[in-house]
Structures are given as structure tokens and as C-alpha cells.
Write an enzyme that holds these catalytic residues in place. Structure first.
Site, PDB file in Angstrom:
ATOM      1  N   HIS A 171       0.825  -1.203   0.000  1.00 34.63           N
ATOM      2  CA  HIS A 171       0.000   0.000   0.000  1.00 34.63           C
ATOM      3  C   HIS A 171       0.862   1.257   0.000  1.00 34.63           C
ATOM      4  O   HIS A 171       1.691   1.457   0.886  1.00 34.63           O
ATOM      5  CB  HIS A 171      -0.888  -0.020   1.251  1.00 34.63           C
ATOM      6  CG  HIS A 171      -1.828   1.121   1.359  1.00 34.63           C
ATOM      7  ND1 HIS A 171      -1.825   1.991   2.432  1.00 34.63           N
ATOM      8  CD2 HIS A 171      -2.814   1.553   0.532  1.00 34.63           C
ATOM      9  CE1 HIS A 171      -2.779   2.893   2.270  1.00 34.63           C
ATOM     10  NE2 HIS A 171      -3.389   2.647   1.125  1.00 34.63           N
ATOM     11  N   HIS A 178      -0.833  11.390  -2.122  1.00 40.05           N
ATOM     12  CA  HIS A 178      -2.151  10.985  -1.647  1.00 40.05           C
ATOM     13  C   HIS A 178      -3.031  12.155  -1.222  1.00 40.05           C
ATOM     14  O   HIS A 178      -4.153  12.300  -1.700  1.00 40.05           O
ATOM     15  CB  HIS A 178      -2.016  10.006  -0.480  1.00 40.05           C
ATOM     16  CG  HIS A 178      -3.336   9.595   0.103  1.00 40.05           C
ATOM     17  ND1 HIS A 178      -3.959  10.299   1.123  1.00 40.05           N
ATOM     18  CD2 HIS A 178      -4.152   8.557  -0.191  1.00 40.05           C
ATOM     19  CE1 HIS A 178      -5.106   9.722   1.415  1.00 40.05           C
ATOM     20  NE2 HIS A 178      -5.254   8.665   0.638  1.00 40.05           N
TER      21      HIS A 178
END
Length: 245
Positions: A14, A56
């Protein structure tokens, strides 16, 4: 470049290996590979001047030395920011990478990837266009075809039209009651959902459609094994050193 369930491994790093290195950086991608992950996930958004970058958040504050919206700065300025020291002193000097650099790292490290389209507010179509264009023009033959995902339906509609042969996954937190309609309208080929809201009944519901179900973010090995036993196709983990295929 369509991927089948068997093509994507159970473990996906991730944001690279976000529990072991600064997320969404080249060193994080490499660390995931070092820990045995064959696939990684990362987020792509745009700088003010339209450069595709790995990042992100909508703002710079959490993971860089900068402040304010990511989309307010041109890439030349973003590149000067410190993007590793927040995680640990040994990572000082780490920079925000471009999507093109990440693609090259995938080829060098022999990694597959889930590319999440993570647009700045109001930039879903523009971001998806740029991401899909680079995948179409620069994705190496030696790298498995990507999985493209997003929480943004407009971005997924762009991906559907631009790259119809590529696996596309709609991202959800908790599956909404009309998730099947959403997935069907966007012609997605897999579903991604939050670990916090996944039960065996949810896994069975998705399995009834024949689509792979991938779960984020799973850092507990026991939980990962339970999800595997239920039939979950893959888990995204910050700790690929703890969870293995």
C-alpha cells in the site's frame, strides 16, 4: 491488458510499503519489493502545471516540508520539497516522484501496480486523462498491465473510455446499497473496499458477481488470513514484511 483474478497476487504493498518507508515515493516502492511484494499500489494526482505525481493528500502538510494545496504548486517547486524526513531521519532528501519515474521503477524492480487516480478537487477528468495517456503511451511491455482504481466515478468513466482493455476497480469505503449499479455503469472489472467494513457476507455478495474483491488496508496477519479464507482476492498492506502471499 485486462488482468484476471489469478494475475494479481494476494499481497499488494500500500503506497509502496507505507509502514516501512515514506509513502508514495520510489524508495517505498523499492522497499515493498525488497520485502517480497510482487505488486504495489500508489496514488497519482496533478501539479499546478499538469505533471502527474505520486501523492495521496490534497495538501502538502502531512508528508512534506510544504504547506497548502498540492495543486497550487508547479512541479518545479514540488520537487524541491522534503518528502522523507517526516517518516524518519534516514529518509531525509526523499523527493516527490513523477508517475513516469514510478513506471520506470516498476520495470526495474519487476513490480506490478494498482494505480489509484487521486484527483485534486475539481480535477477528476483532467487527472484521469493524464494518467490514462501515460499508461497508454509509456507502460512497459515487461510490466504486468495495471489495475486502475479511484473513488471518483468521473475518473473511472474516463478510464473506462480511454483504456477499455485494462482492469478497472471502483473504490468504496463501505459498499453502498447500489454498488452493483455503480460498478456496472462504469464497466468496472473488480471492487476494492475498506477492511473496516468487510464481513464474510460482503465477500460472498461480491463473489456472487464473479468479480475480484480487494481490501485495504490490512496490517494484521491474522486478519489477512481470515480474509483469504473468506475468498478475498487481495489485500493492500503497509507492511508487506508481515503479510505474505
Amino acid at each position: 491488458m485486462t488482468r484476471s483474478k489469478s494475475d494479481v497476487p494476494f499481497v499488494i504493498g500500500h503506497r509502496g510499503a507505507a509502514g516501512l518507508a515514506p509513502e508514495n515515493t520510489l524508495i517505498s516502492l523499492r522497499r515493498a519489493r525488497l520485502e517480497g511484494a510482487a505488486w504495489v499500489e500508489f496514488d497519482v494526482k496533478l501539479s499546478r502545471d499538469g505533471m502527474t505525481i505520486l501523492f495521496h493528500d490534497d495538501t502538502l502538510d502531512r508528508t512534506t516540508s510544504g504547506k497548502g494545496p498540492v495543486g497550487a504548486l508547479a512541479f518545479e517547486l514540488l520537487r524541491k520539497l522534503e518528502a522523507g524526513a517526516w517518516f524518519g531521519a534516514s529518509f531525509a532528501g526523499t523527493r516527490i516522484p513523477t508517475f513516469a519515474e514510478a513506471i520506470q521503477t516498476l520495470a526495474t524492480e519487476n513490480l506490478g501496480a494498482n494505480v489509484e487516480i487521486k484527483p485534486n478537487p475539481g480535477e477528476a477528468r483532467k487527472t484521469a486523462d493524464a494518467v490514462c495517456r501515460l499508461i497508454r503511451d509509456a507502460w512497459p511491455e515487461s510490466v504486468p498491465g495495471p489495475v486502475i482504481s479511484s473513488f471518483d466515478a468521473e475518473a473511472m468513466a474516463v478510464a473506462r473510455n480511454a483504456l477499455p482493455g485494462t482492469e478497472r476497480a471502483m473504490l468504496f469505503g463501505r459498499l453502498p446499497g447500489d454498488w452493483k449499479r455503480i460498478v456496472e455503469e462504469l464497466d468496472c472489472t473488480s471492487v476494492h473496499a475498506s477492511n473496516r467494513h468487510v464481513t464474510e457476507a460482503v465477500v460472498d455478495e461480491v463473489a456472487s458477481t464473479g468479480m475480484p474483491l480487494r481490501i485495504y488496508t490490512v496490517n494484521d496477519p491474522e486478519r489477512a488470513e481470515k480474509l483469504r479464507s473468506w475468498g478475498v482476492s487481495s489485500v493492500f498492506t503497509d507492511r508487506p514484511d508481515l503479510i505474505k502471499d
